[in-house]
Design a protein around this motif. Structure first.
Motif, short mmCIF file in Angstrom:
data_model
loop_
_atom_site.label_atom_id
_atom_site.label_comp_id
_atom_site.label_asym_id
_atom_site.label_seq_id
_atom_site.Cartn_x
_atom_site.Cartn_y
_atom_site.Cartn_z
N GLY A 93 82.03 -14.16 8.89
CA GLY A 93 81.09 -14.51 7.85
C GLY A 93 80.93 -13.47 6.77
N HIS A 94 81.54 -12.30 6.95
CA HIS A 94 81.51 -11.25 5.94
C HIS A 94 82.75 -11.39 5.05
N ALA A 95 82.55 -11.26 3.74
CA ALA A 95 83.65 -11.42 2.78
C ALA A 95 83.78 -10.17 1.93
N ALA A 96 85.02 -9.86 1.52
CA ALA A 96 85.27 -8.70 0.67
C ALA A 96 86.48 -8.98 -0.20
N ALA A 97 86.45 -8.48 -1.44
CA ALA A 97 87.56 -8.68 -2.37
C ALA A 97 87.64 -7.48 -3.30
N ALA A 98 88.86 -7.23 -3.80
CA ALA A 98 89.09 -6.18 -4.79
C ALA A 98 89.49 -6.84 -6.10
N VAL A 99 88.92 -6.34 -7.20
CA VAL A 99 89.19 -6.92 -8.52
C VAL A 99 89.49 -5.81 -9.52
N VAL A 100 90.22 -6.16 -10.56
CA VAL A 100 90.52 -5.22 -11.64
C VAL A 100 89.44 -5.37 -12.71
N CYS A 101 88.70 -4.29 -12.96
CA CYS A 101 87.75 -4.30 -14.06
C CYS A 101 87.38 -2.87 -14.42
N ASP A 102 86.85 -2.70 -15.61
CA ASP A 102 86.47 -1.40 -16.13
C ASP A 102 85.04 -1.10 -15.68
N VAL A 103 84.89 -0.23 -14.70
CA VAL A 103 83.62 0.14 -14.09
C VAL A 103 82.96 -1.11 -13.52
N ALA A 104 81.97 -1.70 -14.19
CA ALA A 104 81.27 -2.87 -13.64
C ALA A 104 81.43 -4.10 -14.53
N ALA A 105 82.30 -4.03 -15.53
CA ALA A 105 82.45 -5.14 -16.47
C ALA A 105 82.83 -6.42 -15.74
N GLY A 106 82.12 -7.49 -16.03
CA GLY A 106 82.43 -8.78 -15.44
C GLY A 106 81.67 -9.10 -14.17
N LEU A 107 81.03 -8.11 -13.55
CA LEU A 107 80.22 -8.37 -12.36
C LEU A 107 78.84 -8.86 -12.79
N ARG A 108 78.25 -9.69 -11.95
CA ARG A 108 76.96 -10.29 -12.32
C ARG A 108 75.85 -9.25 -12.31
N PRO A 109 75.14 -9.09 -13.43
CA PRO A 109 74.04 -8.11 -13.46
C PRO A 109 72.95 -8.45 -12.45
N ARG A 110 72.31 -7.40 -11.96
CA ARG A 110 71.15 -7.50 -11.08
C ARG A 110 71.39 -8.44 -9.89
N SER A 111 72.53 -8.25 -9.23
CA SER A 111 72.86 -9.13 -8.10
C SER A 111 73.30 -8.38 -6.86
N PHE A 112 73.18 -7.02 -6.84
CA PHE A 112 73.68 -6.25 -5.70
C PHE A 112 72.56 -5.42 -5.08
#
Length: 274
Positions: A93-112
């Protein structure tokens, strides 16, 4: 070519050879970040590891957090982190992924709930005759990239979330303190911040001398964990977290043989890339 290495009970992948722009670093500060994350934010729902490198911390977090995102700016590095995540078990039930992005660009704000980063923090040498080292060079003073990571991490935190970013806290010849100033700015935005000197300072007592040799504008140099926390409610100062931060600072203040605390993180060979 990608090769694998066992670190503790974790299998990590890295491009080969060393000392190329897409080399991956793992060293003593990597393990300091693991230690800080597990002491200050041991479990939660969503975590992000920015500039993940090998994916080691992201893999460890995936055993405790239900969703983990690992980011890196360099495609080959992100690919290696994805291999690391795939090569290691995590709970059902645990999920993990690696993505290419510049620092935090493209990640959903205020969601971690947790954001970690071992940002490149070494003052960059003159480019002539020195190939770029994306895993190490933090900008002319070593603080430019860490400050970007600090702001990127802050933007990802949901209410109650915690971020830990490793960096240099430097004083410049003109009196400026870029990291402390960035934290003060985030304080003004309602976050709780703290700078904690890490074991890197006593493990490598010539660190300041080495950094000043690379960048003469540096007057003072301290390796720190910058801890940020978004309040659950407006005006809250996260007192319980600050107590945990103080305990971590005490634990890190002296070598294990001089401390009454149990040994802190193990500090392996600090040589450059994996």
């Amino acid at each position: 070519m990608t090769r694998f290495r066992v670190v503790g009970e974790t299998l990590i992948a890295a491009p080969d050879p060393k000392n190329t722009p897409d080399a991956i670093y793992i060293g003593p500060d990597s393990f300091v970040l693991v230690h800080a994350a597990f002491r200050l934010a041991p479990r939660g729902e969503r975590a992000a590891d920015l500039g993940t490198g090998t994916g080691l911390l992201a893999t460890l977090l995936a055993r405790r957090y239900r969703t983990v995102v690992a980011t890196d700016f360099v495609p080959r590095v992100a690919e290696a982190a994805a291999l690391t995540l795939a090569a290691n078990r995590r709970p059902t039930g645990h999920a993990a992924a690696a993505v290419v992005c510049d620092v935090a660009a493209g990640l959903r704000p205020r969601s971690f709930d947790l954001v970690t980063a071992n940002a490149p923090w070494v003052p960059a040498p003159p480019t002539e005759g020195h190939p770029p080292r994306s895993f190490a060079d933090g900008g002319p003073t070593g603080t430019e990239l860490p400050v970007r990571f600090l702001h990127g991490a802050a933007g990802l935190l949901r209410a109650g979330g915690v971020a830990i970013v490793l960096a240099l806290d430097v004083t410049l010849a003109g009196g400026g303190q870029p990291l402390a100033e960035a934290c003060a700015e985030l304080d003004d935005q309602g976050l709780t911040t703290a700078l904690v000197a890490t074991p890197i300072n006593w493990a490598y007592p010539k660190l300041g001398e080495l950094m000043r040799a690379r960048q003469p504008a540096l007057v003072g140099v301290t390796h720190v964990a910058a801890v940020l926390a978004r309040p659950f409610a407006a005006g809250e100062r996260r007192e319980s977290l600050l107590v945990a931060v103080d305990a971590l600072a005490s634990r890190w203040a002296a070598p294990p043989e001089k401390s009454h605390e149990p040994p802190g993180p193990q500090l392996p060979d600090p040589e450059a890339a994996v």
